[in-house]
Design an enzyme around this catalytic site. Structure first.
Site, short mmCIF file in Angstrom:
data_model
loop_
_atom_site.label_atom_id
_atom_site.label_comp_id
_atom_site.label_asym_id
_atom_site.label_seq_id
_atom_site.Cartn_x
_atom_site.Cartn_y
_atom_site.Cartn_z
N GLY A 270 0.84 -1.19 0.00
CA GLY A 270 0.00 0.00 0.00
C GLY A 270 0.88 1.24 0.00
O GLY A 270 2.10 1.15 -0.18
N GLY B 31 5.49 5.37 -8.84
CA GLY B 31 6.48 4.32 -9.09
C GLY B 31 5.81 2.95 -9.10
O GLY B 31 6.08 2.11 -9.96
N HIS B 32 4.90 2.72 -8.15
CA HIS B 32 4.14 1.46 -8.13
C HIS B 32 3.28 1.33 -9.38
O HIS B 32 3.18 0.27 -9.98
CB HIS B 32 3.20 1.41 -6.92
CG HIS B 32 3.89 1.35 -5.59
ND1 HIS B 32 3.63 2.23 -4.57
CD2 HIS B 32 4.81 0.49 -5.10
CE1 HIS B 32 4.36 1.92 -3.51
NE2 HIS B 32 5.09 0.87 -3.81
N GLN C 154 7.54 -7.97 8.06
CA GLN C 154 8.77 -7.44 7.45
C GLN C 154 9.22 -6.12 8.06
O GLN C 154 10.17 -5.51 7.59
CB GLN C 154 8.62 -7.35 5.93
CG GLN C 154 7.62 -6.32 5.43
CD GLN C 154 7.41 -6.44 3.94
OE1 GLN C 154 6.67 -7.29 3.45
NE2 GLN C 154 8.04 -5.56 3.16
N GLY D 105 9.91 -3.82 -8.29
CA GLY D 105 10.70 -2.65 -8.67
C GLY D 105 12.19 -2.83 -8.41
O GLY D 105 12.58 -3.43 -7.39
N GLN E 227 15.64 -6.91 -2.51
CA GLN E 227 14.40 -7.69 -2.43
C GLN E 227 14.17 -8.45 -3.74
O GLN E 227 13.81 -9.63 -3.74
CB GLN E 227 13.22 -6.75 -2.16
CG GLN E 227 11.87 -7.41 -2.35
CD GLN E 227 10.71 -6.55 -1.92
OE1 GLN E 227 10.43 -6.45 -0.74
NE2 GLN E 227 10.00 -5.94 -2.86
N ARG F 77 7.98 6.23 1.54
CA ARG F 77 8.55 6.93 2.70
C ARG F 77 8.94 8.37 2.38
O ARG F 77 9.22 9.13 3.31
CB ARG F 77 9.75 6.13 3.24
CG ARG F 77 9.29 4.82 3.86
CD ARG F 77 10.39 4.03 4.51
NE ARG F 77 9.86 2.92 5.28
CZ ARG F 77 9.87 1.63 4.90
NH1 ARG F 77 10.41 1.28 3.74
NH2 ARG F 77 9.35 0.69 5.66
O1 PAF Z 1 7.86 -4.35 -1.94
C1 PAF Z 1 6.83 -4.46 -1.24
O2 PAF Z 1 5.88 -3.65 -1.34
C2 PAF Z 1 6.74 -5.60 -0.24
O3 PAF Z 1 7.97 -5.92 0.28
C3 PAF Z 1 6.04 -6.84 -0.81
C4 PAF Z 1 6.81 -7.43 -1.97
C5 PAF Z 1 4.63 -6.49 -1.26
C6 PAF Z 1 5.93 -7.93 0.27
O4 PAF Z 1 5.16 -7.50 1.36
#
Ligand code: PAF
Length: 278
Positions: free
Chosen positions: A28, A33-34, A58, A144, A150, A184
């Protein structure tokens, strides 16, 4: 756009979607960018699905879970505007039911850089991502380059476990002045945002030096360091020049590609950014 709150209703709607199905998983706090990832999935896939879940596993105890700038109705509306067909927006107890006791750990690559500074972070990511991939069964999943480590950790997990899913990397989206888009960034004051421009400036300086022929790993890292140290609001967490795939730190001369990445605090806000050299 269908919104599912249970695995059963999600799977029912999922069964009606034409392949290939592209997945955009998100915490969320959706920004442009998303949405570039969603748009790429929309261009490349017949159907697009998303998961919207602010995954507590996380976030460390002293991190920003409580103030993370996610707003479910705004996020759903952004996904709908960008043509997402189906969203899984589960309550926390659906993802972590009572007695949940599985942990997915990708050895080595998860333990460096972000993993070293944020213990448990990548286990939280890989455990939830594996679960979300199992529930949603996409053909492709979009991540991304901004979260470079990640992306590599998830690729490694998908490869190691033979998941029949293509992981697609999407370029980092930046504001015109270079700041990489991040949820952020919403925490930054105007003064802090100005200081944060030194992240992309430092990476750009090193990239320019690399293009001009500089190959010494320490000198390349130092170019970034000098730029960041000139900003009094910034505290450096790490500057890394590492092997593009394994993320092992490089010494001496850089041959081939390297991932130049950094994490800093701009006062209270932790930001990351990176560029691939070569
Ligand atoms: O990049 C993110 O937004 C998160 O780390 C993800 C991949 C949705 C996992 O909660």
């Amino acid at each position: 756009m269908d919104i599912a709150r249970t695995i059963g209703t999600f799977r029912e709607a999922r069964a009606t979607l034409l392949p290939p199905v592209g997945l955009f998983p998100t915490l969320g706090g959706i920004h442009a960018g998303h949405l570039a990832l969603v748009d790429q999935a929309r261009d490349e896939c017949a159907s697009v699905i998303s998961t919207l879940f602010l995954n507590p596993a996380q976030f460390g105890e002293d991190e920003d879970l409580d103030r993370y700038p996610a707003n479910e109705s705004e996020d759903l509306s952004s996904l709908e505007k960008h043509g997402v067909d189906l969203v899984l927006a589960p309550p926390s107890n659906l993802i972590y039911p009572k007695g949940f006791s599985t942990n997915v750990h990708v050895r080595g690559i998860s333990d460096r850089l972000e993993g070293d500074r944020r213990p448990g972070h990548f286990d939280g990511v890989t455990t939830v991502v594996l679960k979300l991939l199992n529930i949603t069964t996409p053909d492709r999943a979009y991540f991304g380059e901004k979260d470079a480590q990640q992306l590599r950790v998830i690729r490694r997990m998908v490869r190691d476990l033979d998941l029949p899913i293509e992981i697609v990397a999407c370029a980092t989206v930046r504001d015109p002045d270079g700041l990489a888009l991040s949820s952020r960034n919403a925490y930054l004051s105007a003064e802090e945002r100005t200081a944060a421009l030194s992240l992309s400036r430092g990476l750009q300086l090193a990239n320019d030096a690399f293009i001009a022929g500089e190959r010494d790993a320490n000198r390349l890292r130092n170019l970034v360091r000098l730029e960041l140290e000139a900003e009094s609001l910034i505290q450096i967490d790490y500057i890394s020049l590492a092997d593009e795939e394994t993320l092992n730190e490089l010494d001496g001369e850089l041959f081939g590609k390297g991932l130049l990445s950094l994490a800093v605090h701009v006062r209270e806000t932790r930001l990351i950014d990176n560029v691939t050299l070569g």
